[in-house]
Design a protein around this motif. Structure first.
Motif, PDB file in Angstrom:
ATOM      1  N   THR A  97       0.812  -1.212   0.000  1.00  0.00           N
ATOM      2  CA  THR A  97       0.000   0.000   0.000  1.00  0.00           C
ATOM      3  C   THR A  97       0.851   1.269   0.000  1.00  0.00           C
ATOM      4  N   ALA A  98       2.165   1.130  -0.056  1.00  0.00           N
ATOM      5  CA  ALA A  98       3.049   2.302  -0.016  1.00  0.00           C
ATOM      6  C   ALA A  98       3.180   2.968  -1.381  1.00  0.00           C
ATOM      7  N   PRO A 149       2.552  -1.596  -9.208  1.00  0.00           N
ATOM      8  CA  PRO A 149       2.715  -2.278  -7.919  1.00  0.00           C
ATOM      9  C   PRO A 149       1.993  -3.621  -7.827  1.00  0.00           C
ATOM     10  N   CYS A 150       0.809  -3.725  -8.435  1.00  0.00           N
ATOM     11  CA  CYS A 150       0.043  -4.967  -8.353  1.00  0.00           C
ATOM     12  C   CYS A 150       0.719  -6.125  -9.076  1.00  0.00           C
ATOM     13  N   GLU A 151       1.709  -5.809  -9.902  1.00  0.00           N
ATOM     14  CA  GLU A 151       2.394  -6.855 -10.669  1.00  0.00           C
ATOM     15  C   GLU A 151       3.618  -7.410  -9.941  1.00  0.00           C
ATOM     16  N   LEU A 157       8.411  -5.481  -3.663  1.00  0.00           N
ATOM     17  CA  LEU A 157       8.098  -4.076  -3.366  1.00  0.00           C
ATOM     18  C   LEU A 157       8.933  -3.563  -2.197  1.00  0.00           C
ATOM     19  N   GLN A 158       9.187  -4.424  -1.210  1.00  0.00           N
ATOM     20  CA  GLN A 158      10.065  -4.024  -0.112  1.00  0.00           C
ATOM     21  C   GLN A 158      11.452  -3.696  -0.636  1.00  0.00           C
ATOM     22  N   ARG A 159      11.953  -4.499  -1.548  1.00  0.00           N
ATOM     23  CA  ARG A 159      13.274  -4.262  -2.111  1.00  0.00           C
ATOM     24  C   ARG A 159      13.281  -3.015  -2.998  1.00  0.00           C
ATOM     25  N   CYS A 160      12.148  -2.713  -3.629  1.00  0.00           N
ATOM     26  CA  CYS A 160      12.043  -1.466  -4.387  1.00  0.00           C
ATOM     27  C   CYS A 160      12.146  -0.265  -3.446  1.00  0.00           C
ATOM     28  N   MET A 161      11.521  -0.369  -2.272  1.00  0.00           N
ATOM     29  CA  MET A 161      11.642   0.712  -1.299  1.00  0.00           C
ATOM     30  C   MET A 161      13.079   0.838  -0.811  1.00  0.00           C
TER      31      MET A 161
END
Length: 262
Positions: A97-98, A149-151, A157-161
């Motif tokens: 959700t970020a 993000p849904c993909e 996503l954590q690693r993207c952050m």
């Protein structure tokens, strides 16, 4: 030599004088990781938000929080952002959700990088971001930047952050429950990234979590919190083997999980 992060007698209370956290103290050097652990509602996130200067208006912090030798508690948000905005990074809970679901990962991160590094062109931001994603073991960073993000999975996503940290190279990272929504494999990978991050950048890292088992490999120190109070402070082994009732309960739970899952 003084510690990079020094928290002394930090307390947080509501406008009605209800204590949400009482007299927390710890010190953290560059290149070290502190895990703030405890059950939900115990005061972990409130403590982290007080250190980061993100308490809502109805909450008040008192005590002392010094980062790099400077007192930052109760500094106005604008003054804090001006002085420390590029040196401190908050990784919020629930990576799913970020991100804005209507924009690609690349659009969001590049725009944010450009707002922080105004001298960087979009092309330079993309090049630096692709290098950061490659260091975080993405085999095809260009394709990741085109994804919505849904993909992507929660771990991705954590690693993207975390790629923000590699791009901006902050002196302090606070991560709120970075493994809470991840499976065991993804959780271990994210923790491994934290270990590499602090080794490469000598960043001080504070991880807020309820899962000591997950973050122990990356943690130099642990702060155990229960019911708004500091229960124990030490290395993961010291906290787990402390004689307080809460530590004994955690140890029994860990042993049961080890017996059940091997």
């Amino acid at each position: 030599m003084s510690s990079f992060v020094s928290v002394k007698n930090l307390s947080v209370e509501t406008s009605a004088n209800k204590l949400l956290m009482e007299n927390v103290s710890f010190e953290l050097n560059k290149g070290e990781t502190l895990a703030i652990i405890g059950q939900s509602g115990g005061g972990k996130t409130v403590t982290a938000n007080a250190i980061f200067g993100l308490l809502p208006e109805n909450l008040h912090a008192r005590g002392s929080v010094r980062i790099g030798g400077f007192e930052v508690l109760n500094v106005s948000p604008s003054a804090r952002l001006k002085k420390y905005g590029l040196e401190q990074l908050l990784l919020v809970q629930q990576a799913m959700t970020a991100f804005d679901p209507l924009s690609t990962i690349g659009q969001q991160i590049i725009e944010t990088l450009g707002s922080h590094r105004r001298g960087w062109s979009d092309k330079r931001c993309q090049e630096i971001l692709e290098n950061a994603l490659a260091k975080l073991h993405f085999s095809d960073p260009k394709s990741i930047l085109k994804k919505y993000p849904c993909e992507l999975s929660g771990g991705m996503l954590q690693r993207c952050m975390l790629s923000f940290a590699l791009c901006l190279k902050p002196s302090l990272i606070i991560a709120d429950e970075p493994t809470s929504a991840l499976d065991i494999v993804s959780s271990r990978r994210v923790i491994d990234e934290f270990i590499e991050l602090k080794s490469e950048l000598q960043t001080a890292i504070i991880i807020v979590t309820h899962d000591l088992r997950a973050v122990a490999p990356a943690s130099d120190k642990c702060l155990l919190i229960k019911a708004a109070k500091e229960i124990a402070l030490g290395t993961p082994a010291e906290v787990l083997n402390d004689e307080n009732e809460y530590s004994r309960l955690m140890k029994r739970a860990r042993d049961k999980l080890r017996y059940k899952y091997g």
